[in-house]
Design a protein around this motif. Structure first.
Motif, PDB file in Angstrom:
ATOM      1  N   ASP A 140      -3.064   6.859  22.552  1.00  0.00           N
ATOM      2  CA  ASP A 140      -4.181   6.552  21.652  1.00  0.00           C
ATOM      3  C   ASP A 140      -3.918   7.016  20.226  1.00  0.00           C
ATOM      4  OD1 ASP A 140      -4.363   9.260  22.165  1.00  0.00           O
ATOM      5  OD2 ASP A 140      -6.537   9.272  22.447  1.00  0.00           O
ATOM      6  N   VAL A 141      -2.656   7.343  19.915  1.00  0.00           N
ATOM      7  CA  VAL A 141      -2.275   7.733  18.556  1.00  0.00           C
ATOM      8  C   VAL A 141      -1.175   6.793  18.074  1.00  0.00           C
ATOM      9  CG1 VAL A 141      -1.354   9.550  17.080  1.00  0.00           C
ATOM     10  CG2 VAL A 141      -2.846  10.152  18.991  1.00  0.00           C
ATOM     11  N   PHE A 142      -1.409   6.172  16.902  1.00  0.00           N
ATOM     12  CA  PHE A 142      -0.440   5.238  16.323  1.00  0.00           C
ATOM     13  C   PHE A 142      -0.005   5.722  14.949  1.00  0.00           C
ATOM     14  CE2 PHE A 142      -1.943   2.649  19.684  1.00  0.00           C
ATOM     15  CZ  PHE A 142      -1.023   1.630  19.870  1.00  0.00           C
ATOM     16  N   SER A 143       1.208   5.324  14.572  1.00  0.00           N
ATOM     17  CA  SER A 143       1.749   5.669  13.264  1.00  0.00           C
ATOM     18  C   SER A 143       2.135   4.392  12.545  1.00  0.00           C
ATOM     19  CB  SER A 143       2.981   6.563  13.423  1.00  0.00           C
ATOM     20  OG  SER A 143       3.647   6.713  12.187  1.00  0.00           O
ATOM     21  N   LEU A 144       1.667   4.259  11.302  1.00  0.00           N
ATOM     22  CA  LEU A 144       2.004   3.119  10.467  1.00  0.00           C
ATOM     23  C   LEU A 144       2.781   3.603   9.251  1.00  0.00           C
ATOM     24  CD1 LEU A 144       1.784   0.198   9.426  1.00  0.00           C
ATOM     25  CD2 LEU A 144      -0.473   0.779   8.523  1.00  0.00           C
ATOM     26  N   SER A 145       4.014   3.162   9.117  1.00  0.00           N
ATOM     27  CA  SER A 145       4.834   3.490   7.953  1.00  0.00           C
ATOM     28  C   SER A 145       4.769   2.331   6.964  1.00  0.00           C
ATOM     29  CB  SER A 145       6.294   3.725   8.369  1.00  0.00           C
ATOM     30  OG  SER A 145       6.390   4.814   9.259  1.00  0.00           O
ATOM     31  N   VAL A 146       4.377   2.636   5.734  1.00  0.00           N
ATOM     32  CA  VAL A 146       4.280   1.641   4.668  1.00  0.00           C
ATOM     33  C   VAL A 146       5.398   1.936   3.677  1.00  0.00           C
ATOM     34  CG1 VAL A 146       2.830   0.661   2.851  1.00  0.00           C
ATOM     35  CG2 VAL A 146       1.787   1.462   4.993  1.00  0.00           C
ATOM     36  N   GLY A 147       6.375   1.049   3.574  1.00  0.00           N
ATOM     37  CA  GLY A 147       7.563   1.341   2.773  1.00  0.00           C
ATOM     38  C   GLY A 147       7.696   0.493   1.530  1.00  0.00           C
ATOM     39  N   SER A 148       8.126   1.135   0.437  1.00  0.00           N
ATOM     40  CA  SER A 148       8.430   0.470  -0.831  1.00  0.00           C
ATOM     41  C   SER A 148       7.246  -0.319  -1.384  1.00  0.00           C
ATOM     42  CB  SER A 148       9.652  -0.454  -0.685  1.00  0.00           C
ATOM     43  OG  SER A 148      10.819   0.304  -0.497  1.00  0.00           O
ATOM     44  N   LEU A 149       6.096   0.313  -1.479  1.00  0.00           N
ATOM     45  CA  LEU A 149       4.937  -0.311  -2.115  1.00  0.00           C
ATOM     46  C   LEU A 149       5.036  -0.059  -3.621  1.00  0.00           C
ATOM     47  CD1 LEU A 149       2.285  -1.823  -1.610  1.00  0.00           C
ATOM     48  CD2 LEU A 149       1.146   0.392  -1.424  1.00  0.00           C
ATOM     49  N   PRO A 150       5.165  -1.121  -4.451  1.00  0.00           N
ATOM     50  CA  PRO A 150       5.398  -0.937  -5.891  1.00  0.00           C
ATOM     51  C   PRO A 150       4.228  -0.226  -6.581  1.00  0.00           C
ATOM     52  CG  PRO A 150       5.886  -3.195  -5.209  1.00  0.00           C
ATOM     53  CD  PRO A 150       5.185  -2.539  -4.065  1.00  0.00           C
ATOM     54  N   PRO A 151       4.486   0.406  -7.713  1.00  0.00           N
ATOM     55  CA  PRO A 151       3.421   1.084  -8.451  1.00  0.00           C
ATOM     56  C   PRO A 151       2.346   0.103  -8.905  1.00  0.00           C
ATOM     57  CG  PRO A 151       5.435   0.941  -9.762  1.00  0.00           C
ATOM     58  CD  PRO A 151       5.786   0.527  -8.387  1.00  0.00           C
ATOM     59  N   GLY A 152       1.074   0.501  -8.736  1.00  0.00           N
ATOM     60  CA  GLY A 152      -0.044  -0.336  -9.136  1.00  0.00           C
ATOM     61  C   GLY A 152      -0.336  -1.488  -8.204  1.00  0.00           C
ATOM     62  N   GLU A 153       0.457  -1.627  -7.125  1.00  0.00           N
ATOM     63  CA  GLU A 153       0.311  -2.760  -6.206  1.00  0.00           C
ATOM     64  C   GLU A 153      -0.623  -2.402  -5.058  1.00  0.00           C
ATOM     65  OE1 GLU A 153       0.140  -5.987  -5.755  1.00  0.00           O
ATOM     66  OE2 GLU A 153       2.275  -6.285  -6.203  1.00  0.00           O
ATOM     67  N   SER A 154      -1.304  -3.420  -4.507  1.00  0.00           N
ATOM     68  CA  SER A 154      -2.166  -3.245  -3.339  1.00  0.00           C
ATOM     69  C   SER A 154      -1.503  -3.872  -2.121  1.00  0.00           C
ATOM     70  CB  SER A 154      -3.534  -3.901  -3.572  1.00  0.00           C
ATOM     71  OG  SER A 154      -4.227  -3.269  -4.617  1.00  0.00           O
ATOM     72  N   ALA A 155      -1.766  -3.295  -0.979  1.00  0.00           N
ATOM     73  CA  ALA A 155      -1.278  -3.845   0.288  1.00  0.00           C
ATOM     74  C   ALA A 155      -2.452  -3.960   1.236  1.00  0.00           C
ATOM     75  CB  ALA A 155      -0.193  -2.953   0.885  1.00  0.00           C
ATOM     76  N   SER A 156      -2.629  -5.133   1.816  1.00  0.00           N
ATOM     77  CA  SER A 156      -3.687  -5.366   2.786  1.00  0.00           C
ATOM     78  C   SER A 156      -3.048  -5.449   4.169  1.00  0.00           C
ATOM     79  CB  SER A 156      -4.430  -6.664   2.453  1.00  0.00           C
ATOM     80  OG  SER A 156      -5.421  -6.936   3.426  1.00  0.00           O
ATOM     81  N   ILE A 157      -3.371  -4.500   5.035  1.00  0.00           N
ATOM     82  CA  ILE A 157      -2.799  -4.434   6.386  1.00  0.00           C
ATOM     83  C   ILE A 157      -3.841  -4.940   7.382  1.00  0.00           C
ATOM     84  CG2 ILE A 157      -1.735  -2.946   8.122  1.00  0.00           C
ATOM     85  CD1 ILE A 157      -0.208  -3.016   5.503  1.00  0.00           C
ATOM     86  N   ARG A 158      -3.439  -5.895   8.211  1.00  0.00           N
ATOM     87  CA  ARG A 158      -4.350  -6.423   9.233  1.00  0.00           C
ATOM     88  C   ARG A 158      -3.815  -6.073  10.616  1.00  0.00           C
ATOM     89  NH1 ARG A 158      -5.049 -11.337  12.070  1.00  0.00           N
ATOM     90  NH2 ARG A 158      -7.211 -11.698  12.689  1.00  0.00           N
ATOM     91  N   LEU A 159      -4.663  -5.440  11.394  1.00  0.00           N
ATOM     92  CA  LEU A 159      -4.310  -4.966  12.731  1.00  0.00           C
ATOM     93  C   LEU A 159      -5.298  -5.567  13.726  1.00  0.00           C
ATOM     94  CD1 LEU A 159      -2.517  -2.813  14.278  1.00  0.00           C
ATOM     95  CD2 LEU A 159      -4.437  -1.262  13.963  1.00  0.00           C
ATOM     96  N   GLU A 160      -4.791  -6.071  14.838  1.00  0.00           N
ATOM     97  CA  GLU A 160      -5.677  -6.666  15.845  1.00  0.00           C
ATOM     98  C   GLU A 160      -5.344  -6.077  17.214  1.00  0.00           C
ATOM     99  OE1 GLU A 160      -6.145 -11.066  17.799  1.00  0.00           O
ATOM    100  OE2 GLU A 160      -6.385 -10.946  15.599  1.00  0.00           O
TER     101      GLU A 160
END
Length: 713
Positions: free
Chosen positions: A109-129
């Motif tokens: 019941d524990v998950f890890s999400l690694s978000v790599g190389s997100l540019p400065p000032g940029e947004s990332a929208s992550i969708r999980l189902e």
């Protein structure tokens, strides 16, 4: 004690990048499909790599993961876990954006999400189902829970060299006014039976019914909700105990004969016991009450307004249970924290005298026993000889904050033949994997109590289950037309209780069946009498169900194969089970402990510019530089001069980093366990011939005694 929340950390340890969470829930009768969209923003001056550790229901089947950066969207695919980590590292090394989602190997019941190389000032929208079954409550309501907090998980003493510490994920629980992100949640509900009502521990907008029969409805959280506590929805249907069956069509693009290509049947069964059997409620038994008295039990039941302390609720419930036991049974009460105690040396006969002694002890109980080491009292209990003609019944009360979830569940499973286990998750953030796992493997029933819930009605339902005569010789048989076959996906049913639901999944293979019917029969023996329940169902597949039944069936099959692989180890059958589990996970797109989701945004092919700021040492290896030496409490010269001659600086730095984590940072293991596993995998990939020499030199330099086995080396 501090609760741990969810969020990405900046260099200043602040959970800023997570901006909002939007959740859509689609409930179909007894199961739910949950789509969560998480919006991140990099407010720093350089690209970042960050790790987001968060909870999900323990039996959830994660089936979709995608990321959108600017106008570019990438959809993740399931890979064998080591291959996924290597692909992630390769992407970051070449300056590409990448995302890695994986399940903890200690607790599902524990998950890890690694978000790599997100540019400065940029947004990332992550969708999980993910899809999940809805638990049945004592009042027949179906419970959906969206976990908001990852409580500190206690690392028992002696495991991986730890000394009994709390290990937390990133972030901390804060007042609602300071929660840096908001939550929007909407739910659509569809059922073959009328929807009676929908309740929640949070403020809801009025329920909107979409048809006159009230079989379809929508509901939303009231606007402005802060995600400062678990969100719970309780759904009530009319005639909830009627058995149902759904045959779900397969994916048109999948190969016929495969799990995703064939239809899958999902059965919801409620066994009905005869009045004669129910009249023979047992008046004997050995009732063992196992009470969590760790420091976390001195927290409120909920965070929304004033609520009772967890330990006080547990004590009140224990008093009621004691007064409700049948005369002539046996009982004992265990308390556990960093150590454990029991009121009587051995279980005693229940009488006015022994009850009064126990009540006196209960009134003095406090949450003053330190950590949460539940494994040792369970081992002690299972070593005690069973009392003839007194079936052993365990009642375990805990807020479920342990790291070694799988070890605890395995211990219960090994001793399942000698007892039944009824488990109670107390307070928000209780581990669903632990609470449900104890009950499932112990042949009992699980309950969750939080917020303003009264524990007593739920516990009394479990006591009624415990007093029911044990059901034995359970079998499930299928009767389908010629040319059609059923392959069970669910593990064998090991326990049945009056009024308790059992969900069964099966893959249907064969020719088209039109209006044909199938039948499933559940046979068992109760109080010495052979009994059976039957359900007939249409074999006509239902389209457009989102493949919910397929994914839940795949998750059930994967869990069975993982358990078989673990039991058989490196033997031929164990290897085959592991390979089959990976194959089913990849084919179905459903998560497992052996696989991971990987998404790489190749975009225009241009590398993300600027030095990558890593979070929580998320890469596969470390560089031998001054910042690392400073973190280790050494000078760069000391670190370099201690390096064995035969190894590269990068290998030496990586060995030192992992050794330091295991030797000095066990209090944060939930935070770095995925990163350390990746580092060890990188070392193995480098085929370093002298890891033992490296570790010995690392221990000498750092002044610790970490073993190769504890590091997985």
């Amino acid at each position: 004690m501090v609760n741990c929340g969810c969020g990405l950390l900046t260099a200043n340890q602040e959970p800023v990048p997570l901006k909002s969470v939007d959740v859509e829930v689609a409930v179909r009768d007894h199961v739910a499909t949950v789509s969560a969209t998480l919006l991140y923003e990099n407010g720093e001056q350089s690209p970042i790599e960050a790790v987001f550790i968060f909870p999900l229901p323990g039996d959830a089947a994660v089936c979709h993961f995608s990321a959108k950066i600017g106008q570019s969207e990438v959809v993740a695919e399931v890979r064998e876990k080591q291959k996924a980590r290597e692909e992630y590292d390769d992407a970051l090394s070449s300056g590409q954006q990448a995302f890695l989602l994986e399940e903890s190997e200690q607790s599902p019941d524990v998950f890890s999400l690694s978000v790599g190389s997100l540019p400065p000032g940029e947004s990332a929208s992550i969708r999980l189902e993910y899809v999940t079954e809805l638990a049945v409550q004592a009042d027949d309501g179906l419970r959906f829970c969206l976990p908001a907090v990852l409580n500190p998980r206690y690392q028992p003493r002696g495991e991986d060299g730890g000394g009994g510490t709390l290990s937390c994920g990133p972030g901390t629980s804060v007042p609602a006014s300071l929660v840096p992100y908001s939550l929007t949640l909407s739910a659509s509900v569809c059922s073959p039976r009328p929807i009676d009502k929908v309740e929640s521990n949070c403020s809801l907008d009025p329920v909107q019914y979409l048809d006159q029969q009230q079989t379809r409805a929508t509901v939303k959280l009231a606007s402005g909700h802060k995600f400062d506590r678990d969100v719970e929805l309780l759904l009530y249907y009319k005639d909830a105990h009627l058995p149902t069956a759904v045959v779900e069509a397969g994916r048109p693009s999948a190969t016929p004969g495969s799990l995703m290509g064939d239809p899958v049947v999902m059965l919801s069964l409620y066994p009905e016991f005869s009045p004669l059997a129910m009249s023979s409620m047992t008046k004997s038994g050995e009732f063992l009450f196992v009470i969590d008295r760790s420091g976390s039990m001195d927290c409120p039941m909920g965070t929304a307004g004033p609520s009772q302390m967890r330990i006080d609720s547990a004590k009140e419930t224990l008093l009621l249970l004691l007064k409700s036991l049948p005369i002539g049974c046996h009982f004992n009460i265990y308390s556990f924290g960093s150590s454990y105690t029991h009121i009587f040396p051995n279980s005693v006969v229940y009488s006015q005298k022994t009850m009064d002694e126990a009540l006196k002890e209960i009134k003095g109980m406090k949450a003053d026993m330190g950590g949460t080491e539940i494994l040792e009292p369970l081992k002690h209990i299972f070593k005690q000889p069973c009392i003839p003609s007194q079936p052993r019944q365990l009642f375990v009360f805990t807020d479920g904050e342990v790291c070694n979830t799988k070890a605890v569940i395995d211990e219960v499973k090994r001793n399942a033949g000698s007892h039944r286990c009824f488990s109670f998750g107390i307070g928000e953030g209780a581990s669903t994997a632990l609470i449900n796992g104890l009950a499932k493997e112990g042949g009992g029933h699980a309950q969750f109590i939080s917020g303003a819930d009264r524990m007593q009605p739920k516990v009394m339902q479990s006591l009624r289950y415990a007093l029911q005569p044990a059901v034995v010789d359970i079998s499930v048989t299928w009767d389908v037309p010629e040319g059609v076959s059923v392959t069970p996906l669910s593990p064998p049913i090991t326990n049945l209780f009056q009024g308790q639901r059992s969900l069964i999944y099966g893959q249907l293979t064969g020719q088209s069946w039109g209006d044909a019917e199938g039948c499933v029969t559940v046979k068992y023996s109760l109080a010495g009498q052979p009994t059976q329940n039957q359900l007939r169902f249409s074999l006509q597949p239902t389209e457009d169900t989102g493949l919910t039944a397929h994914r839940l069936g795949a998750r059930a099959l994967i869990c069975s194969l993982e358990a078989e692989s673990k039991e058989q180890g490196d033997q031929s059958d164990g290897v085959k089970a592991k390979e089959k589990a990976i194959e089913v996970s990849i084919q179905s797109g459903v998560s497992s402990s052996l696989t991971a989701f990987i998404a790489v945004n190749k975009g225009s092919g241009e590398a993300v510019q600027g030095p990558l700021l890593r979070r929580h040492r998320a890469s596969g290896s470390w560089l031998l530089e001054s910042p690392l030496a400073t973190a280790l409490g050494k000078t760069l010269q000391e670190v370099e001069s201690s390096k064995p001659e035969s190894v590269s600086p990068e290998v030496w730095a990586t060995v030192l980093a992992v050794t330091w984590l295991h030797g000095f940072k066990m209090d944060a293991q939930v935070e770095w366990e995925f990163l350390a596993m990746k580092a060890v995998s990188w070392l193995h990939g480098e085929k370093v011939p002298c890891l033992t020499e490296c570790l010995r030199a690392g221990n000498l330099l750092l002044g610790c005694q970490v073993q190769e086995s504890s590091m997985g080396m």
